[in-house]
Scaffold this motif. Sequence first.
Motif, PDB file in Angstrom:
ATOM      1  N   ILE A   1      33.291  38.690  34.809  1.00 61.36           N
ATOM      2  CA  ILE A   1      32.419  37.725  35.551  1.00 61.36           C
ATOM      3  C   ILE A   1      33.116  36.404  35.711  1.00 61.36           C
ATOM      4  CG2 ILE A   1      30.238  36.138  35.682  1.00 61.36           C
ATOM      5  CD1 ILE A   1      29.052  38.854  34.673  1.00 61.36           C
ATOM      6  N   ASN A   2      33.595  35.885  34.595  1.00 62.48           N
ATOM      7  CA  ASN A   2      34.505  34.830  34.472  1.00 62.48           C
ATOM      8  C   ASN A   2      35.530  34.522  35.305  1.00 62.48           C
ATOM      9  OD1 ASN A   2      32.883  33.381  32.566  1.00 62.48           O
ATOM     10  ND2 ASN A   2      34.082  34.188  30.614  1.00 62.48           N
ATOM     11  N   VAL A   3      36.662  35.728  35.277  1.00 59.59           N
ATOM     12  CA  VAL A   3      37.479  35.957  36.317  1.00 59.59           C
ATOM     13  C   VAL A   3      37.051  35.798  37.667  1.00 59.59           C
ATOM     14  CG1 VAL A   3      39.480  37.357  37.082  1.00 59.59           C
ATOM     15  CG2 VAL A   3      39.132  37.146  34.665  1.00 59.59           C
ATOM     16  N   LEU A   4      36.064  36.543  38.084  1.00 57.95           N
ATOM     17  CA  LEU A   4      35.648  36.544  39.317  1.00 57.95           C
ATOM     18  C   LEU A   4      35.139  34.960  39.521  1.00 57.95           C
ATOM     19  CD1 LEU A   4      34.578  37.886  42.093  1.00 57.95           C
ATOM     20  CD2 LEU A   4      32.648  38.814  40.732  1.00 57.95           C
ATOM     21  N   LEU A   5      34.269  34.463  38.965  1.00 54.43           N
ATOM     22  CA  LEU A   5      33.844  33.316  39.168  1.00 54.43           C
ATOM     23  C   LEU A   5      34.921  32.082  39.440  1.00 54.43           C
ATOM     24  CD1 LEU A   5      30.721  32.538  36.946  1.00 54.43           C
ATOM     25  CD2 LEU A   5      30.737  33.505  39.204  1.00 54.43           C
ATOM     26  N   LEU A   6      36.000  32.178  38.644  1.00 55.40           N
ATOM     27  CA  LEU A   6      37.169  31.530  38.845  1.00 55.40           C
ATOM     28  C   LEU A   6      37.796  31.882  40.200  1.00 55.40           C
ATOM     29  CD1 LEU A   6      39.060  29.232  37.936  1.00 55.40           C
ATOM     30  CD2 LEU A   6      40.419  31.276  36.548  1.00 55.40           C
ATOM     31  N   LYS A   7      38.033  32.911  40.614  1.00 55.32           N
ATOM     32  CA  LYS A   7      38.433  33.176  41.928  1.00 55.32           C
ATOM     33  C   LYS A   7      37.619  32.619  43.023  1.00 55.32           C
ATOM     34  CE  LYS A   7      39.546  37.209  44.922  1.00 55.32           C
ATOM     35  NZ  LYS A   7      39.541  38.709  45.005  1.00 55.32           N
TER      36      LYS A   7
END
Length: 227
Positions: free
Chosen positions: A84-90
């Motif tokens: 989720i964190n990687v996705l939100l950063l993207k």
Amino acid sequence: MCMKFNLRDFLLKMIPYVLSIAGGWVLFIVTKDDIHDPSVADLINNIAASLLSIPLVFLLYDYSNYRVSKQLKKTLANNMGDKINVLLLKLIMVIRQIIGLRGKLTFATLNNMGDISISRMASRLKISAAAMKSLRECRDELDNLIYHNANSNVLSADQVQTLSILMREISQLINEHNFRRNRHVGAKYIKSMITHITDWLDSDALAAIHFQQLLGTAKLPITQNDK
């Protein structure tokens, strides 16, 4: 995510154990007082001992299974949180590109994004083909995460709701760009997305720490300061 203690389920689960212990104890008392044949007494005593030991065996099994399940759930939760964190950063990087922001991305600049007015976002809004592709990818990844959570159940109902709303906002922005291209409406969806992202990070301290670590490794073009 904590498991809630349910007294009714606990009592129902304890019924077989209590009956087994009671049965073993009754057989032991009956054998001691009323059975005088050694062979029969030994047989009944063995049955009684088995009935008394069964609850211990199953309780140990349940405890071991609980520990393994708890550790597995923790691992799944950490893995889900990282995704989720990687996705939100993207998604944040795509949003910054769409509204023309450059510079170093930090928690401060992320919070500042939420303070930008809708009218200012609308005046700077520009969704390229690459940005649209990235938005679709983020939406699809969010959909997959929500779907997989239905099987693992590592996210709370509130977390699932937040991710679902965020996915809906992305879909609405995509539809707006494809069919109407009203910049003001598109800016409203973007501002709502930023709000949900910051709310997500504010609600989970551990997620915020991991996200901050990701910010340190994010590579963004630096051409002008965020405003």
